[in-house]
Design a protein around this motif. Sequence first.
Motif, PDB file in Angstrom:
ATOM      1  N   PRO A 184      -1.556  -2.918   3.010  1.00 30.48           N
ATOM      2  CA  PRO A 184      -2.919  -2.983   3.013  1.00 30.48           C
ATOM      3  C   PRO A 184      -3.601  -3.567   4.241  1.00 30.48           C
ATOM      4  O   PRO A 184      -4.699  -3.517   4.614  1.00 30.48           O
ATOM      5  CB  PRO A 184      -3.513  -3.581   1.911  1.00 30.48           C
ATOM      6  CG  PRO A 184      -2.494  -4.764   1.497  1.00 30.48           C
ATOM      7  CD  PRO A 184      -1.280  -3.861   1.960  1.00 30.48           C
ATOM      8  N   ARG A 185      -2.586  -4.116   5.123  1.00 23.02           N
ATOM      9  CA  ARG A 185      -2.913  -4.761   6.326  1.00 23.02           C
ATOM     10  C   ARG A 185      -3.062  -3.848   7.629  1.00 23.02           C
ATOM     11  O   ARG A 185      -3.311  -4.091   8.528  1.00 23.02           O
ATOM     12  CB  ARG A 185      -2.321  -6.147   6.581  1.00 23.02           C
ATOM     13  CG  ARG A 185      -2.428  -7.157   5.687  1.00 23.02           C
ATOM     14  CD  ARG A 185      -1.338  -8.206   5.790  1.00 23.02           C
ATOM     15  NE  ARG A 185       0.001  -7.580   5.619  1.00 23.02           N
ATOM     16  CZ  ARG A 185       1.179  -8.186   5.415  1.00 23.02           C
ATOM     17  NH1 ARG A 185       1.122  -9.236   5.552  1.00 23.02           N
ATOM     18  NH2 ARG A 185       2.196  -7.342   4.831  1.00 23.02           N
ATOM     19  N   ASP A 186      -2.623  -2.597   7.133  1.00 25.83           N
ATOM     20  CA  ASP A 186      -2.442  -1.582   8.055  1.00 25.83           C
ATOM     21  C   ASP A 186      -3.041  -0.345   7.689  1.00 25.83           C
ATOM     22  O   ASP A 186      -2.507   0.804   7.510  1.00 25.83           O
ATOM     23  CB  ASP A 186      -1.033  -1.150   8.632  1.00 25.83           C
ATOM     24  CG  ASP A 186      -0.841  -0.222   9.782  1.00 25.83           C
ATOM     25  OD1 ASP A 186      -1.932  -0.073  10.333  1.00 25.83           O
ATOM     26  OD2 ASP A 186       0.243   0.595   9.894  1.00 25.83           O
ATOM     27  N   LEU A 187      -4.411  -0.582   7.385  1.00 26.93           N
ATOM     28  CA  LEU A 187      -5.467   0.738   7.149  1.00 26.93           C
ATOM     29  C   LEU A 187      -5.322   1.852   8.059  1.00 26.93           C
ATOM     30  O   LEU A 187      -5.173   2.736   7.450  1.00 26.93           O
ATOM     31  CB  LEU A 187      -6.493   0.217   6.440  1.00 26.93           C
ATOM     32  CG  LEU A 187      -6.764  -0.616   5.451  1.00 26.93           C
ATOM     33  CD1 LEU A 187      -8.161  -1.177   5.314  1.00 26.93           C
ATOM     34  CD2 LEU A 187      -6.108  -0.175   4.111  1.00 26.93           C
ATOM     35  N   PRO A 188      -5.309   1.688   9.372  1.00 25.51           N
ATOM     36  CA  PRO A 188      -5.292   2.778  10.240  1.00 25.51           C
ATOM     37  C   PRO A 188      -4.164   3.559  10.224  1.00 25.51           C
ATOM     38  O   PRO A 188      -4.049   4.748  10.098  1.00 25.51           O
ATOM     39  CB  PRO A 188      -5.417   1.900  11.529  1.00 25.51           C
ATOM     40  CG  PRO A 188      -6.331   0.824  11.331  1.00 25.51           C
ATOM     41  CD  PRO A 188      -5.593   0.259  10.173  1.00 25.51           C
ATOM     42  N   GLY A 189      -2.952   2.783   9.950  1.00 14.01           N
ATOM     43  CA  GLY A 189      -1.701   3.578   9.889  1.00 14.01           C
ATOM     44  C   GLY A 189      -1.743   4.259   8.411  1.00 14.01           C
ATOM     45  O   GLY A 189      -1.174   5.306   8.248  1.00 14.01           O
ATOM     46  N   MET A 190      -2.279   3.598   7.319  1.00 19.38           N
ATOM     47  CA  MET A 190      -2.387   4.521   6.188  1.00 19.38           C
ATOM     48  C   MET A 190      -3.180   5.449   6.196  1.00 19.38           C
ATOM     49  O   MET A 190      -2.737   6.920   5.810  1.00 19.38           O
ATOM     50  CB  MET A 190      -2.709   3.512   5.185  1.00 19.38           C
ATOM     51  CG  MET A 190      -2.659   4.053   3.545  1.00 19.38           C
ATOM     52  SD  MET A 190      -0.959   4.717   3.134  1.00 19.38           S
ATOM     53  CE  MET A 190      -1.570   5.482   1.500  1.00 19.38           C
ATOM     54  N   ALA A 191      -4.356   5.472   6.942  1.00 17.60           N
ATOM     55  CA  ALA A 191      -5.280   6.748   7.026  1.00 17.60           C
ATOM     56  C   ALA A 191      -4.463   7.808   7.896  1.00 17.60           C
ATOM     57  O   ALA A 191      -4.684   8.968   7.334  1.00 17.60           O
ATOM     58  CB  ALA A 191      -6.526   6.465   7.896  1.00 17.60           C
TER      59      ALA A 191
END
Length: 142
Positions: free
Chosen positions: A68-75
């Motif tokens: 959850p600390r890498d939301l741009p990566g998840m998106a």
Amino acid sequence: VFLVRHAEKMSGDDPDLTPEGQARAEALADMLIDAKIETIHSSDYARTRQTAAPLAEQLGLTVQLYDPRDLPGMAAQLKADGGRHLVVGHSNTTGELTELLGGDGGTPIVEATEYDRLYVVTLGADGDTSSTLLRFGATSPL
């Protein structure tokens, strides 16, 4: 992409869901059982994994963990993968991830009491994105 915050939690470090939270997780599974979800994502916390578990069990899916600390990566991953996903996150990540996908995150989630938001973000093949905010389970006091 369906996005929710984890259900009601107990207190302490990495808490489990309360009985109310377990009931909400079951309500989420009941609501999404026919949504043709192909992948379920959860941050690596007991409360998020337990929120995802009832639907994962009903669908026979393994919950995929994300950071959850890498939301741009998840998106970016969600956009690249396509298909139907459930993402279980937190009060401070769910709205932000919705916005990173091109949806409307709305007002900040009330951390202490609000557990009933269900964002639905539709990513069109033509690049158009739409989002809808629904509520599920028992109504959260605001």
